[in-house]
Design an enzyme around this catalytic site. Sequence first.
Site: not given
Length: 361
Positions: A103, A173, A197
Amino acid sequence: MAKRAYNFSAGPGVLPESVLREVQEEMLDYRGHGLSVMEMSHRSPVYQGIIDDAINRVKRLMKIGDDYEVLFLQGGASTQFLMIPMNFCQEGKVANYINTGAWSTKAIAEAKKIGKEVHVAATSEDKDFTYIPKEFNLSENPAYLHITTNNTIRGTEYKHIPELPAGVPIIADMSSNIFSKPLDFKRFDVIYAGAQKNMGPAGVTLVVIKKEMLKTINKNIPTMLDYSIHASKGSMFNTPPTFAIYVVGKVLNWIEEMGGLEAIEKRNIKKADYMFNIFDSSDFFRGTVVPEDRSLMNIPFRLPSEELEKKFLKEATESGFLNIKGHRSVGGCRVSLYNSLPMRAAEDLAKFMIEFEKNNK
Ligand SMILES: *Cc1c(COP(=O)(O)O)cnc(C)c1O
């Protein structure tokens, strides 16, 4: 009664059963208003109440005040990879990143794509992203440092927030570990997380920005990508993802009712320990992350052979333990133990693993 499987998915992830039931109860007629939240005008007072409630819960859980703006945007965390450098990397400055996996790598690539100068301040790529770099070197004129607090695919997690020189914003993040534990959220200048998530359904991304940061935004940003537009319109420049925000509000309420982030963390540690104890007591199931950096949320592991992994995944699925295959880019197995996963799921999976080891050693 619906039969609910044990869902170890990395995302979209499990949601609290009580939240799903509340949503079901309110589906046709939201609290006597005669319509579903899906069918409501986002400009109605009823809906304003729903979004305000979600915003207030975010602020309470983060212990942040009115010096922060709470936004609910679309486009996933992946759009934040683009918006962050576009808004916050000014002319002549350098976007700094710590690369801890897939990511972060994608976030770096987006900054480069829009022509920003990027500096990788540290990376754990040398060891397949199995640890969190403890040191880093900022560039000259850093616009910000971006980190990924939990690495969903590799299963590493920051235990300490990096210390930065005064004036260098830190942007995080937190998609896969947001609200999984108490954290000094005030240390961050920008926080973002896709909801799917650990916080709700797909379709909404939480973005929390220090108001000071809004003053530093670059000029001439396309409207939908400009944080200051979304902030000035209370996330309602255009139609926000109304239903997803409503469900997020319910999940945050559930967290508060569970006792808040302290209680949630205790529960998460207990769940993860079911896995870690297995890794630490035998080498049949082998955690792939250095113990000090292991994530409580996403736990990857290997078995002695790929054949055994196949057998394990097959038998686990047949026994009702769903979605424990490792990410396609790394193989092996991975369990995600998000906030909403019941304790029983981790406990029963551990029993299943111990039994599997006995039968296949
Ligand atoms: C899943 C994930 C993303 C991507 O999220 P989308 O909402 O699918 O764009 C980004 N960062 C992390 C850490 C993730 O786990």
